[in-house]
Design a protein around this motif. Structure first.
Motif, PDB file in Angstrom:
ATOM      1  N   LEU A 188       0.847  -1.173   0.000  1.00 26.76           N
ATOM      2  CA  LEU A 188       0.000   0.000   0.000  1.00 26.76           C
ATOM      3  C   LEU A 188       0.881   1.220   0.000  1.00 26.76           C
ATOM      4  O   LEU A 188       2.024   1.165   0.439  1.00 26.76           O
TER       5      LEU A 188
ATOM      6  N   THR B 158       2.700   4.413   1.146  1.00 25.56           N
ATOM      7  CA  THR B 158       3.053   5.057   2.406  1.00 25.56           C
ATOM      8  C   THR B 158       4.045   6.150   2.108  1.00 25.56           C
ATOM      9  O   THR B 158       4.541   6.286   0.998  1.00 25.56           O
TER      10      THR B 158
ATOM     11  N   ALA C  69       3.590  -3.342   4.069  1.00 26.96           N
ATOM     12  CA  ALA C  69       3.119  -3.363   5.450  1.00 26.96           C
ATOM     13  C   ALA C  69       3.005  -4.809   5.889  1.00 26.96           C
ATOM     14  O   ALA C  69       2.218  -5.574   5.340  1.00 26.96           O
TER      15      ALA C  69
ATOM     16  N   LEU D  28      -4.344  10.093   0.671  1.00 27.85           N
ATOM     17  CA  LEU D  28      -3.548   8.914   0.986  1.00 27.85           C
ATOM     18  C   LEU D  28      -3.745   8.508   2.443  1.00 27.85           C
ATOM     19  O   LEU D  28      -3.754   7.312   2.767  1.00 27.85           O
TER      20      LEU D  28
ATOM     21  N   ARG E  10      -6.884   6.591   2.393  1.00 26.96           N
ATOM     22  CA  ARG E  10      -6.671   5.299   1.744  1.00 26.96           C
ATOM     23  C   ARG E  10      -5.944   4.334   2.678  1.00 26.96           C
ATOM     24  O   ARG E  10      -6.276   3.154   2.756  1.00 26.96           O
ATOM     25  N   ASN E  11      -4.926   4.832   3.391  1.00 27.93           N
ATOM     26  CA  ASN E  11      -4.215   3.982   4.342  1.00 27.93           C
ATOM     27  C   ASN E  11      -5.162   3.428   5.402  1.00 27.93           C
ATOM     28  O   ASN E  11      -5.095   2.253   5.772  1.00 27.93           O
TER      29      ASN E  11
ATOM     30  N   HIS F 126      -7.330  -0.871   5.625  1.00 30.59           N
ATOM     31  CA  HIS F 126      -7.079  -1.847   6.694  1.00 30.59           C
ATOM     32  C   HIS F 126      -8.334  -2.191   7.484  1.00 30.59           C
ATOM     33  O   HIS F 126      -8.261  -2.945   8.458  1.00 30.59           O
TER      34      HIS F 126
ATOM     35  N   TRP G 261       0.118   6.417  12.137  1.00 33.38           N
ATOM     36  CA  TRP G 261       0.744   5.761  10.996  1.00 33.38           C
ATOM     37  C   TRP G 261       0.001   6.100   9.707  1.00 33.38           C
ATOM     38  O   TRP G 261       0.612   6.359   8.671  1.00 33.38           O
ATOM     39  N   CYS G 262      -1.329   6.095   9.761  1.00 35.37           N
ATOM     40  CA  CYS G 262      -2.108   6.444   8.566  1.00 35.37           C
ATOM     41  C   CYS G 262      -1.739   7.828   8.060  1.00 35.37           C
ATOM     42  O   CYS G 262      -1.649   8.050   6.847  1.00 35.37           O
TER      43      CYS G 262
ATOM     44  N   GLY H  65       2.761   7.616   7.808  1.00 34.20           N
ATOM     45  CA  GLY H  65       3.372   6.513   7.094  1.00 34.20           C
ATOM     46  C   GLY H  65       4.706   6.057   7.637  1.00 34.20           C
ATOM     47  O   GLY H  65       5.471   5.407   6.927  1.00 34.20           O
TER      48      GLY H  65
END
Length: 263
Positions: free
Chosen positions: A16, A18, A34, A171, A174-175, A179, A198-199, A202
């Protein structure tokens, strides 16, 4: 910084987009891998996943409150080596909170939200648009309405809490959305804050076991408690520092297990 292989419990993985896991600012985005592996720590009594008793919210004052400028919260600043990477200080940030309904009117897709509760670590979520958030709740990554995820608790937007370069908003969403549905051993974040951060950024340091340790790298968490000296806690990883800070938020007590210094 790579994942520590001895923490991986299985070989499922997905690709994905990042940001640069090294944290170096670049104009282009990269595609990272990931790895999902289990972490035994589960966030205690985190918010989300359905309504709670509407007579009580994070402040113990009922749901009629829209804004509360004077919350009784600990303030923190955190450093990696000598670089400030995290700041929650009244002198530099508006720490007022808003009711879930008011917060909805302020959010944009990709925003990171912090929902506040007494005697619990704050719950973090990514606003995905359409009044929905994506968040890690009790070992599962879920998509819920903000009203359900908050359980009536007030919150605020905390995009600037970490001082890393953010990914583009689309993004970030999307991250988070990519999940939804992961649970148990598929989840590689120890708490809702690490997942949401983290989303947005990244950085692999937010993943459980995702940081390569070195003798030189240390994290310093400064706890600014009212009427007390600034106390400094020392950690070897961002994951450990986040876990301890959230524990202190929930209990109000500093642990004797880490190196404590008076500031």
């Amino acid at each position: 910084m790579g994942n520590q292989l001895d923490r991986i419990t299985h070989l499922n993985y997905s690709e994905l987009p990042t940001g640069d896991p090294s944290g170096v600012e670049k104009d282009e985005l990269r595609v990272g891998v990931a790895y999902f592996f289990s972490d035994d720590e589960e966030e205690p009594d985190d918010s989300g996943g359905g309504a709670v008793d509407g007579r009580v919210n994070a402040l113990g004052l009922g749901l009629g409150i829209v804004d509360e400028p004077e919350l009784d919260e600990l303030e923190y600043s955190a450093f990696c080596c000598h670089e400030c990477i995290f700041s929650k200080l009244r002198a530099s940030e508006d720490l007022r909170v808003h009711s879930p309904t008011a917060l909805l009117s302020m959010c944009k897709p990709g925003d990171v939200l912090e929902l506040v509760a007494r005697a619990q670590p704050p719950h973090w979520a990514v606003y995905a648009g359409g009044e929905r958030v994506v968040h890690l709740h009790k070992g599962e990554i879920r998509a819920d309405s903000l009203l359900d995820a908050s359980g009536g608790r007030p919150g605020r937007i905390v995009n600037e809490r970490y001082r890393y370069r953010p990914l583009p908003a689309e993004l970030v969403v999307r991250n988070a959305a990519g999940h939804v549905g992961l649970r148990g051993g598929e989840v590689c974040w120890g708490d809702s804050e690490s997942f949401a951060a983290w989303c947005r950024f990244g950085k692999r340091e937010f993943k459980a076991g995702g940081e390569a340790h070195s003798a030189e790298q240390r994290y310093f968490l400064k706890v600014h408690a009212a009427h007390s000296p600034v106390r400094t806690l020392v950690f070897r990883s961002l994951e450990d520092m986040i876990r301890e800070r959230r524990r202190v938020d929930a209990s109000g007590l500093l642990s004797g297990g880490n190196c404590l210094l008076d500031g």
